[in-house]
Design a protein around this motif. Structure first.
Motif, short mmCIF file in Angstrom:
data_model
loop_
_atom_site.label_atom_id
_atom_site.label_comp_id
_atom_site.label_asym_id
_atom_site.label_seq_id
_atom_site.Cartn_x
_atom_site.Cartn_y
_atom_site.Cartn_z
N GLY A 130 0.83 -1.19 0.00
CA GLY A 130 0.00 0.00 0.00
C GLY A 130 0.86 1.25 0.00
O GLY A 130 2.06 1.19 0.27
N ILE A 131 0.24 2.37 -0.31
CA ILE A 131 0.93 3.66 -0.32
C ILE A 131 0.30 4.55 0.75
O ILE A 131 -0.91 4.78 0.76
CB ILE A 131 0.78 4.35 -1.71
N ASP A 132 1.14 5.03 1.66
CA ASP A 132 0.69 5.95 2.71
C ASP A 132 0.49 7.32 2.07
O ASP A 132 1.41 7.88 1.48
CB ASP A 132 1.73 6.02 3.83
N VAL A 133 -0.71 7.87 2.20
CA VAL A 133 -1.02 9.16 1.59
C VAL A 133 -1.16 10.27 2.64
O VAL A 133 -1.61 11.37 2.32
CB VAL A 133 -2.30 9.09 0.73
N SER A 134 -0.74 9.99 3.86
CA SER A 134 -0.95 10.95 4.95
C SER A 134 0.30 11.70 5.38
O SER A 134 0.24 12.53 6.27
CB SER A 134 -1.55 10.22 6.16
N ARG A 135 1.44 11.42 4.74
CA ARG A 135 2.68 12.08 5.13
C ARG A 135 3.43 12.59 3.91
O ARG A 135 3.41 11.97 2.86
CB ARG A 135 3.60 11.10 5.86
N GLN A 136 4.11 13.71 4.09
CA GLN A 136 4.92 14.26 3.01
C GLN A 136 6.34 14.50 3.53
O GLN A 136 6.55 14.73 4.72
CB GLN A 136 4.35 15.60 2.53
N VAL A 143 4.87 20.09 -6.43
CA VAL A 143 4.16 19.65 -5.23
C VAL A 143 5.10 18.84 -4.32
O VAL A 143 6.10 18.30 -4.78
CB VAL A 143 2.92 18.81 -5.60
N PRO A 144 4.74 18.74 -3.05
CA PRO A 144 5.55 17.91 -2.15
C PRO A 144 5.49 16.43 -2.54
O PRO A 144 4.51 15.97 -3.13
CB PRO A 144 4.90 18.12 -0.78
N VAL A 145 6.52 15.71 -2.16
CA VAL A 145 6.59 14.27 -2.36
C VAL A 145 6.09 13.59 -1.10
O VAL A 145 6.42 14.00 0.01
CB VAL A 145 8.06 13.86 -2.67
N HIS A 146 5.28 12.55 -1.25
CA HIS A 146 4.75 11.80 -0.12
C HIS A 146 5.74 10.74 0.35
O HIS A 146 6.55 10.24 -0.43
CB HIS A 146 3.43 11.13 -0.50
N VAL A 147 5.64 10.39 1.61
CA VAL A 147 6.38 9.27 2.19
C VAL A 147 5.43 8.08 2.08
O VAL A 147 4.52 7.93 2.89
CB VAL A 147 6.76 9.54 3.66
N GLY A 148 5.62 7.25 1.07
CA GLY A 148 4.70 6.14 0.81
C GLY A 148 4.80 5.01 1.81
O GLY A 148 3.89 4.21 1.95
N GLY A 149 5.92 4.95 2.50
CA GLY A 149 6.12 3.91 3.50
C GLY A 149 7.60 3.63 3.69
O GLY A 149 8.44 4.15 2.96
N PRO A 150 7.92 2.79 4.65
CA PRO A 150 9.32 2.55 5.00
C PRO A 150 10.06 1.56 4.10
O PRO A 150 11.27 1.42 4.20
CB PRO A 150 9.22 2.01 6.43
N VAL A 151 9.35 0.85 3.23
CA VAL A 151 9.98 -0.14 2.38
C VAL A 151 10.46 0.51 1.08
O VAL A 151 9.71 1.24 0.45
CB VAL A 151 9.01 -1.31 2.07
N GLU A 152 11.70 0.24 0.71
CA GLU A 152 12.31 0.80 -0.50
C GLU A 152 12.06 2.30 -0.63
O GLU A 152 11.44 2.75 -1.61
CB GLU A 152 11.83 0.06 -1.74
N PRO A 153 12.52 3.10 0.32
CA PRO A 153 12.22 4.54 0.32
C PRO A 153 12.82 5.32 -0.85
O PRO A 153 12.48 6.47 -1.04
CB PRO A 153 12.79 5.01 1.66
N GLN A 154 13.65 4.70 -1.65
CA GLN A 154 14.21 5.37 -2.83
C GLN A 154 13.41 5.07 -4.09
O GLN A 154 13.65 5.66 -5.13
CB GLN A 154 15.67 4.96 -3.02
N PRO A 209 -2.54 11.61 -15.52
CA PRO A 209 -3.83 11.45 -14.85
C PRO A 209 -4.34 12.78 -14.30
O PRO A 209 -3.56 13.68 -14.00
CB PRO A 209 -3.53 10.46 -13.73
N SER A 210 -5.67 12.89 -14.16
CA SER A 210 -6.26 14.13 -13.67
C SER A 210 -5.96 14.36 -12.18
O SER A 210 -5.84 15.50 -11.74
CB SER A 210 -7.76 14.15 -13.91
N LYS A 211 -5.86 13.28 -11.41
CA LYS A 211 -5.52 13.38 -9.99
C LYS A 211 -4.39 12.41 -9.71
O LYS A 211 -4.42 11.26 -10.18
CB LYS A 211 -6.72 13.02 -9.11
N TRP A 212 -3.41 12.85 -8.97
CA TRP A 212 -2.27 12.00 -8.69
C TRP A 212 -1.48 12.54 -7.51
O TRP A 212 -1.60 13.70 -7.12
CB TRP A 212 -1.36 11.87 -9.92
N LEU A 213 -0.65 11.67 -6.96
CA LEU A 213 0.36 12.07 -6.00
C LEU A 213 1.56 11.16 -6.19
O LEU A 213 1.42 10.02 -6.64
CB LEU A 213 -0.16 12.03 -4.56
N PHE A 214 2.73 11.68 -5.89
CA PHE A 214 3.97 10.93 -6.04
C PHE A 214 4.48 10.57 -4.66
O PHE A 214 4.52 11.41 -3.76
CB PHE A 214 5.02 11.75 -6.80
N ALA A 215 4.87 9.32 -4.48
CA ALA A 215 5.38 8.85 -3.20
C ALA A 215 6.69 8.09 -3.39
O ALA A 215 6.88 7.39 -4.39
CB ALA A 215 4.36 7.93 -2.53
#
Length: 187
Positions: free
Chosen positions: A41-47, A70-81, A121-127
């Motif tokens: 999963g992708i965490d969408v609550s942190r940047q 836009v800010p980059v999200h922290v998707g989670g602790p696995v493979e943070p690069q 895409p019309s809506k997106w975020l990068f993590a």
């Protein structure tokens, strides 16, 4: 005969108050893959504090063009690069997984180029990074007061500010997050 497992792809995991892992306090996780092998999963609550999307594009060798900074999200602790684009289903290309009808996940530079060229895409975020669980791990966490498996509310992923998504997701579930307890009772 045991019941069939409940897979959570296309749903949103909400960290319960009292979450045992401090990295996931008030986390909102868009579940993209969940099967007998594990979950992603992708965490969408942190940047990230200072990392911006245009800098990521430049680092990847993609001219930023029309891409917003836009800010980059922290998707989670696995493979943070490793980068992922969580987005609306109106775009699909190489390396895209459609997660139900509410969102998709892309992990190739095709989506980065499309965003930079104004045809993404019309809506997106990068993590950067993802949240992952091995076989049976998520099921154990669900049993031990870690997560609530919410319905897939696509509007929660993209519309509210990241620090408001946890409360917005609980509202979409019809629950006032202020009334949640941090401990479970024992009978």
């Amino acid at each position: 005969m045991s019941p069939a497992p409940q897979y959570l792809s296309g749903r949103i995991l909400l960290a319960l108050p009292g979450m045992f892992d401090p990295r996931f306090v008030h986390a909102v996780i868009a579940m993209c893959v969940h099967d007998e092998k594990g979950a992603l999963g992708i965490d969408v609550s942190r940047q990230h504090e200072s990392l911006r999307f245009r800098a990521v594009l430049e680092e990847a060798g993609v001219p930023p063009g029309e891409a917003p900074d836009v800010p980059v999200h922290v998707g989670g602790p696995v493979e943070p690069q490793r980068g992922f684009v969580l987005h609306s289903t109106d775009w699909g290309g190489h390396g895209t997984i459609h997660v139900g009808k509410l969102w998709a996940l892309s992990f190739s530079t095709d989506v980065l180029r499309a965003i930079a060229e104004g045809r993404g895409p019309s809506k997106w975020l990068f993590a950067l990074g993802y949240t992952g669980w091995g076989q049976g791990q998520l099921e154990g966490e669900l049993r031990h007061h870690g997560w609530h498996a919410a319905s897939g509310h696509g509007e929660v992923l993209f519309d509210p500010a990241p620090d408001q998504r946890w409360k917005a997701a609980w509202r979409a579930e019809g629950i006032d997050s202020a009334l949640l307890a941090s401990e479970t009772g024992r009978a």
